[in-house]
Design a protein around this motif. Sequence first.
Motif, PDB file in Angstrom:
ATOM      1  N   ILE A  12     -10.336 -26.896  14.491  1.00  0.00           N
ATOM      2  CA  ILE A  12      -9.295 -26.484  15.439  1.00  0.00           C
ATOM      3  C   ILE A  12      -9.383 -27.310  16.713  1.00  0.00           C
ATOM      4  CG2 ILE A  12      -8.507 -24.591  16.898  1.00  0.00           C
ATOM      5  CD1 ILE A  12      -9.421 -22.703  14.643  1.00  0.00           C
ATOM      6  N   VAL A  19      -5.565 -35.299  18.496  1.00  0.00           N
ATOM      7  CA  VAL A  19      -4.135 -35.497  18.728  1.00  0.00           C
ATOM      8  C   VAL A  19      -3.926 -36.273  20.019  1.00  0.00           C
ATOM      9  CG1 VAL A  19      -1.970 -34.321  19.208  1.00  0.00           C
ATOM     10  CG2 VAL A  19      -3.447 -33.469  17.449  1.00  0.00           C
ATOM     11  N   MET A  58      -1.308 -44.533  20.570  1.00  0.00           N
ATOM     12  CA  MET A  58       0.071 -44.885  20.240  1.00  0.00           C
ATOM     13  C   MET A  58       0.843 -45.319  21.474  1.00  0.00           C
ATOM     14  SD  MET A  58       1.075 -41.907  17.607  1.00  0.00           S
ATOM     15  CE  MET A  58       0.509 -41.920  15.926  1.00  0.00           C
ATOM     16  N   MET A  59       0.614 -44.633  22.591  1.00  0.00           N
ATOM     17  CA  MET A  59       1.375 -44.952  23.796  1.00  0.00           C
ATOM     18  C   MET A  59       0.958 -46.297  24.370  1.00  0.00           C
ATOM     19  SD  MET A  59       3.348 -42.460  24.325  1.00  0.00           S
ATOM     20  CE  MET A  59       3.733 -41.581  25.794  1.00  0.00           C
ATOM     21  N   TYR A  67      14.760 -22.909  37.809  1.00  0.00           N
ATOM     22  CA  TYR A  67      15.442 -22.162  36.748  1.00  0.00           C
ATOM     23  C   TYR A  67      16.147 -20.945  37.289  1.00  0.00           C
ATOM     24  CZ  TYR A  67      12.531 -25.242  34.197  1.00  0.00           C
ATOM     25  OH  TYR A  67      11.961 -26.365  33.726  1.00  0.00           O
ATOM     26  N   PHE A  68      15.509 -20.314  38.290  1.00  0.00           N
ATOM     27  CA  PHE A  68      16.104 -19.067  38.769  1.00  0.00           C
ATOM     28  C   PHE A  68      17.437 -19.334  39.452  1.00  0.00           C
ATOM     29  CE2 PHE A  68      11.611 -18.022  38.384  1.00  0.00           C
ATOM     30  CZ  PHE A  68      11.750 -16.960  37.505  1.00  0.00           C
ATOM     31  N   GLN A  86      19.313 -21.863  38.836  1.00  0.00           N
ATOM     32  CA  GLN A  86      20.249 -22.321  37.804  1.00  0.00           C
ATOM     33  C   GLN A  86      20.856 -21.152  37.051  1.00  0.00           C
ATOM     34  OE1 GLN A  86      18.059 -24.988  35.339  1.00  0.00           O
ATOM     35  NE2 GLN A  86      18.430 -26.738  36.651  1.00  0.00           N
ATOM     36  N   GLN A 117      14.188 -29.016  39.198  1.00  0.00           N
ATOM     37  CA  GLN A 117      15.091 -28.000  38.683  1.00  0.00           C
ATOM     38  C   GLN A 117      14.460 -26.635  38.867  1.00  0.00           C
ATOM     39  OE1 GLN A 117      15.534 -29.640  34.827  1.00  0.00           O
ATOM     40  NE2 GLN A 117      17.600 -30.330  35.270  1.00  0.00           N
ATOM     41  N   LEU A 139      -4.827 -39.869  19.493  1.00  0.00           N
ATOM     42  CA  LEU A 139      -3.734 -40.549  18.801  1.00  0.00           C
ATOM     43  C   LEU A 139      -2.620 -40.871  19.785  1.00  0.00           C
ATOM     44  CD1 LEU A 139      -2.728 -39.031  15.390  1.00  0.00           C
ATOM     45  CD2 LEU A 139      -3.280 -41.354  15.944  1.00  0.00           C
ATOM     46  N   PHE A 140      -2.306 -39.886  20.625  1.00  0.00           N
ATOM     47  CA  PHE A 140      -1.281 -40.058  21.641  1.00  0.00           C
ATOM     48  C   PHE A 140      -1.554 -41.294  22.470  1.00  0.00           C
ATOM     49  CE2 PHE A 140       0.802 -35.792  22.455  1.00  0.00           C
ATOM     50  CZ  PHE A 140       2.026 -36.323  22.168  1.00  0.00           C
ATOM     51  N   GLY A 185      -7.497 -30.553  15.747  1.00  0.00           N
ATOM     52  CA  GLY A 185      -6.203 -30.025  16.146  1.00  0.00           C
ATOM     53  C   GLY A 185      -5.802 -30.390  17.557  1.00  0.00           C
TER      54      GLY A 185
END
Lengths: 209, 334
Positions: free
Chosen positions: A60, A68, A75-76, A182-183, A185, A180, A71-72, A64
């Motif tokens: 995990i 990852v 790849m980037m 949200y409230f 918006q 931004q 890899l990120f 997991g």
Amino acid sequence: MIAHTIFFYFFSFIAIFSALMVITSRSTINSVFFLILDFISIGCLFIMVGAEFLGMILLIVYVGAVAVLFLFVVMMLNVAQQKQSWFIGKKSTHIPSGLIVGVLIFLELLVVIGGWKYKEGIASSSSIIINKDISNTHQLGNVMYTDYILYFQLSGIILLLSMIGAIVLTYRKRENLKRQNYFTQISREKSSSIEIKKVEFDKGVKIDD
Amino acid sequence: MEYLNIFFQEIYKIIFLVIPVLVSVAMIVWLDRRVWGLVQKRKGPNVVGPFGVLQSLADALKFIFKEIIIPASANKVIFILAPIVTMTLALVAWAVIPMSEIHVLADINVGILYLFAISSLSVYGIIMGGWASNSKYPFLGAIRSAAQMVSYEVSIGIIIINVLLCVGSLNLTDIVLAQKNIWFVIPLFPMFIIFFISALAETNRPPFDLPEAEAELVAGYQTEYSGMMYAMFWLGEYANILLMCALGTILFLGGWLPPIDIYPLNILPAPLWMILKILFLFFLFAITKAIVPRYRYDQLMRLGWKVFLPVSLSYVVLTASFLVYFELLPTKGS
């Protein structure tokens, strides 16, 4: 028992093979994938010796989440396209320094492991009584939250510190950024956002002031 | 000889697990499209077979006969490996799902951790596919998907901890049996809602299907895939959705247990209850797909980290203090 042995050799062979491939494969992305394979087979070995909780947590956490991110990054950065020119270039300064560091670490390891002696009676000095009736996970919890609670909490605090450190290092406040909310918006009403203006002929209106 | 016997017995069990799962995946795809159609006042697929139930089979047949195109600039090995990984992981996880007290392939001690580990591995299929395609849209889709799945896994993990606090065991059968008196959906109702939404995000279902948002990314990580390889992604995705429904059933809806243990309800066989509950959860998934518009990406991330994580964490504290205060903490096996 035969099946057990077969599986053990199967997983350990894959583990060693993929560990070798991590350092020898040419493209970085393949290295990361072999690293993941290595994690998985080590996890399987953990499960085989009866430490199923450790094996699952290894899967995990390392496979997991950590891998990852590995890899990120790979790849980037697009390091996959780069060929390893370290060993090919003529004016390579990496090899001597790498060699020095490698030899030093090897010698240190030799000194440490060569002088390693187990304390006498170390097996019996362990105060933990292993109860065979309850599962491995249960037993681990019993030990971790009672006898070793301080170490457990300490490691938690170290993790928290490293998390805060990572946030502090990468956080930068940027000016002139449109954020931004949200409230605002969601809670926009017709009355506050629409205004009807009478436009006189050939005059126009001034908006947004 | 004895080993061979055991081996063949296990193979037989596995086949009788995998084939129903695959068939139900095909049926579930049909159900999904059908519900989607009915919500939008269309008929949905209704031509092949009675009510169109064989539509998925027809689609699969079509996919088999299509050519598999591998882009010239793709990393071939990883490109081919990606759908295989997705599909295998989606099927492997079914090994620990108990359909009733006896119908379970592998009754392991750490079943829930196994499920969690497998579902955290399933992000690799998507990343591999997106990266190996060597093209813009798949890569963007893969990055989005990876970030999304990793963040929602955190809240799913904490929700699982909530349930485990009430059970006291990591075994899936124990988790179901602990709900004999009351299903966990009632005391942990807020967690059930959060679990449902996180499961939507974890399986890249609408409204969180940003990895394959057609308007922005063509088809996300599966843009370059064709033929059977595309179909494998598709099957894996739906098998994962079904798995999440099964997990939700086990954690919150009492698995194979009937609502109340009285006469007309308990004559139904246990696996049937399990299947009915999975179907109910899947129906909710399908309805959500039909009626909710897609989220914006920053909203999705905010929801995961700033809403679900704190709420589920504080619920862990609440559950734990409740159990400790009323001395209801489960001991092993109860």
